[in-house]
Write a protein that holds these residues in place. Structure first.
Motif, PDB file in Angstrom:
ATOM      1  N   PRO A  57       0.724  -1.223  -0.039  1.00  0.00           N
ATOM      2  CA  PRO A  57      -0.037   0.061   0.153  1.00  0.00           C
ATOM      3  C   PRO A  57       0.719   1.367  -0.034  1.00  0.00           C
ATOM      4  O   PRO A  57       0.185   2.223  -0.501  1.00  0.00           O
ATOM      5  CB  PRO A  57      -0.829  -0.013   1.396  1.00  0.00           C
ATOM      6  CG  PRO A  57      -0.727  -1.672   1.393  1.00  0.00           C
ATOM      7  CD  PRO A  57       0.494  -2.188   1.136  1.00  0.00           C
ATOM      8  N   GLU A  58       1.867   1.249   0.449  1.00  0.00           N
ATOM      9  CA  GLU A  58       2.846   2.538   0.600  1.00  0.00           C
ATOM     10  C   GLU A  58       3.163   2.986  -0.933  1.00  0.00           C
ATOM     11  O   GLU A  58       3.721   4.036  -1.029  1.00  0.00           O
ATOM     12  CB  GLU A  58       4.096   2.148   1.140  1.00  0.00           C
ATOM     13  CG  GLU A  58       3.995   2.227   2.844  1.00  0.00           C
ATOM     14  CD  GLU A  58       5.195   1.810   3.493  1.00  0.00           C
ATOM     15  OE1 GLU A  58       6.183   1.977   3.161  1.00  0.00           O
ATOM     16  OE2 GLU A  58       4.976   1.492   4.708  1.00  0.00           O
ATOM     17  N   LEU A  59       3.272   2.075  -1.773  1.00  0.00           N
ATOM     18  CA  LEU A  59       3.304   2.538  -3.222  1.00  0.00           C
ATOM     19  C   LEU A  59       2.271   3.001  -3.923  1.00  0.00           C
ATOM     20  O   LEU A  59       2.545   3.809  -5.120  1.00  0.00           O
ATOM     21  CB  LEU A  59       3.803   1.074  -4.097  1.00  0.00           C
ATOM     22  CG  LEU A  59       5.168   0.312  -3.516  1.00  0.00           C
ATOM     23  CD1 LEU A  59       5.390  -0.876  -4.313  1.00  0.00           C
ATOM     24  CD2 LEU A  59       6.360   1.358  -3.415  1.00  0.00           C
ATOM     25  N   ARG A  60       1.320   2.910  -3.509  1.00  0.00           N
ATOM     26  CA  ARG A  60       0.055   3.353  -4.462  1.00  0.00           C
ATOM     27  C   ARG A  60       0.422   5.147  -4.271  1.00  0.00           C
ATOM     28  O   ARG A  60       0.484   5.836  -3.726  1.00  0.00           O
ATOM     29  CB  ARG A  60      -1.211   3.115  -3.519  1.00  0.00           C
ATOM     30  CG  ARG A  60      -1.675   1.485  -3.639  1.00  0.00           C
ATOM     31  CD  ARG A  60      -2.608   1.200  -2.837  1.00  0.00           C
ATOM     32  NE  ARG A  60      -2.689  -0.195  -2.686  1.00  0.00           N
ATOM     33  CZ  ARG A  60      -3.581  -0.857  -2.022  1.00  0.00           C
ATOM     34  NH1 ARG A  60      -4.495  -0.253  -0.923  1.00  0.00           N
ATOM     35  NH2 ARG A  60      -3.241  -2.122  -1.801  1.00  0.00           N
ATOM     36  N   GLY A  61       0.113   5.432  -5.680  1.00  0.00           N
ATOM     37  CA  GLY A  61       0.087   6.795  -6.000  1.00  0.00           C
ATOM     38  C   GLY A  61       1.570   7.170  -6.491  1.00  0.00           C
ATOM     39  O   GLY A  61       1.630   8.373  -6.733  1.00  0.00           O
TER      40      GLY A  61
END
Length: 129
Positions: A57-61
């Protein structure tokens, strides 16, 4: 679906009624016509990079690039990474390493086991149901 008929297809054919008219073949009852099978074409944008973002999730965006076997060259890049460098695909990692660090691009080694598992889940309808 509207009023018991399929919408007009892209091939321009006339809509197919879901039920036969009440007097077809001399029968007075309304018989159901079998529904056609559904086929889905799923085009995942930058599939490998999308899988990496789905499981981290830290990679989203954020811009993401995925490297080939042995981290040789870029084999996938999400839209954010392509905006930073539209020609990023297939560039050798050693040539983009400093660029990636300077721009905050997440760099991932390819994980074919993950991509295969996600692809199987999609094709087996587990994700779509």
């Amino acid at each position: 679906m509207r009023d018991g008929i399929h919408p007009r297809g892209v091939d321009g054919r006339v809509p197919i009624p879901l039920e036969a008219p009440s007097n077809v073949g001399g029968h007075s009852c309304r018989e159901k016509v079998p529904k056609p099978h559904s086929i889905a074409l799923i085009d995942a944008e930058s599939f490998y990079a999308s899988c990496e973002a789905a499981f981290d999730p830290e990679l989203r965006g954020k811009p993401i690039v995925v490297l080939s076997n042995n981290d040789g060259c870029v084999v996938a890049a999400n839209v954010a990474a392509k905006r930073l460098d539209p020609g990023i695909m297939f560039k050798p990692y050693f040539k983009i390493k400093n660029w990636a660090l300077a721009k905050g691009v997440a760099v991932r080694s390819s994980n074919y086991e993950l991509y295969g598992a996600v692809s199987n889940r999609i094709s087996n309808h587990r994700v779509l149901q």
